[in-house]
Design an enzyme around this catalytic site. Sequence first.
Site, PDB file in Angstrom:
ATOM      1  N   LYS A 122      -6.441   8.916  -0.040  1.00 24.23           N
ATOM      2  CA  LYS A 122      -5.068   8.714  -0.480  1.00 24.23           C
ATOM      3  C   LYS A 122      -4.204   9.902  -0.723  1.00 24.23           C
ATOM      4  CE  LYS A 122      -3.087   6.185  -4.478  1.00 24.23           C
ATOM      5  NZ  LYS A 122      -2.118   5.152  -3.819  1.00 24.23           N
TER       6      LYS A 122
HETATM    7  N1  PMP Z   1      -2.924   0.516  -0.032  1.00 21.00           N
HETATM    8  C1  PMP Z   1      -2.064   1.371  -0.381  1.00 21.00           C
HETATM    9  C2  PMP Z   1      -1.574   2.169   0.706  1.00 21.00           C
HETATM   10  C3  PMP Z   1      -2.211   1.817  -1.714  1.00 21.00           C
HETATM   11  O1  PMP Z   1      -1.126   3.124  -1.638  1.00 21.00           O
HETATM   12  C4  PMP Z   1      -2.474   1.401  -2.621  1.00 21.00           C
HETATM   13  C5  PMP Z   1      -2.365   1.783  -4.052  1.00 21.00           C
HETATM   14  N2  PMP Z   1      -0.953   2.023  -4.529  1.00 21.00           N
HETATM   15  C6  PMP Z   1      -3.270   0.367  -2.565  1.00 21.00           C
HETATM   16  C7  PMP Z   1      -3.622  -0.102  -1.159  1.00 21.00           C
HETATM   17  C8  PMP Z   1      -4.078  -0.382  -3.573  1.00 21.00           C
HETATM   18  O2  PMP Z   1      -5.028   0.573  -4.180  1.00 21.00           O
HETATM   19  P1  PMP Z   1      -5.390   0.358  -5.742  1.00 21.00           P
HETATM   20  O3  PMP Z   1      -5.719  -1.066  -5.928  1.00 21.00           O
HETATM   21  O4  PMP Z   1      -6.448   1.262  -5.963  1.00 21.00           O
HETATM   22  O5  PMP Z   1      -4.419   0.751  -6.480  1.00 21.00           O
END
Ligand code: PMP
Length: 318
Positions: free
Chosen positions: A164
């Site tokens: 991330k």
């Molecule tokens: N894909 C992307 C590109 C993201 O930035 C996020 C989180 N905002 C997610 C998927 C979902 O991840 P999470 O469920 O851990 O928030």
Amino acid sequence: MLLPPDAESVIWLDNQFIPWHKAHLSVTAHHYGIGVFEGLRSYATDEGAVIFRLQDHTKRLFHSAHILNIAIPYTVEQLNQAQCELLKLNHLRDAYLRPFIFYDGLTGISLYTEALQPHAMIIAAGWNAKGYHQNNTIKTIKGLRLKTSSLLRCHPNSVFIKAKANGNYMNAIMALQEARACGADDALLLDQNGHVTEASGANIFMVRNGILYTPELTSALPGITRDTIITLVHDHGLKVYEKPITRDEFYTADEVFLTGTAVEIAPVVEIDWRKISTGNIGPITNKLRDLYANCVQGKMPDKQHWLAPVAHEKLHVA
Ligand code: PMP
């Protein structure tokens, strides 16, 4: 949506709690998008505020940093504790937390990272009931319209999608801008083979004949909400498969929804101006929204290990 900070708001920067308005970064910080971050939600429950899946988010933060060769100068426990304390200091219950690891140093304007110092900060902000896409929280119901992006999701050998990482969001932001300029709510990003990856900041699922399908994680972030939904689906006797999915399979799905910490479970009712089924929110999406709401609000006895309690008491601000 995030609520703006007030004069009393406090952030955590390099192991110190400081007033938000006194938190300044150096001009040599964060060049070139090298940095990693997380996004977490806390929820007000009958037993007090809780952070949802804190351990898993912190683990992903450390994995992201490892992928980018960044040595986080704090321990998992320090970052977890700082997030709980930040909520207490800001008197926040329904809130959003953003831990952020970035570089600073005089060589920050070159491509060399060896001499840069990693820093950490965490911001916490109140979260109102309107949610990420406006009116799409677990408390309100309105379906999203997606548009397939002209931009492809980055190839996993171009940037590391499992991290991330700040820089990865250039792709997401450009796709979201385009989708919104075309009158849609969010973008649907494909990979180089034409398979659906995810939305700009959320994973995606579809339902067909009572079975759930979601793209493999090759070119998508391993979402913690995605994992939560897969677990809840299994617990409730439904089936979910990961497989390559083309956009036209989504067009003809019975139901489609996005998952993410901020979007929670957001129903999708239209893709590329084609209605999904009747254009209404489907029963499985609704059921999963209810299950997710119960889970994050502490109403599932077997999911208490996902909730980190935040005891609200007074602490000292530096
Ligand atoms: N894909 C992307 C590109 C993201 O930035 C996020 C989180 N905002 C997610 C998927 C979902 O991840 P999470 O469920 O851990 O928030």
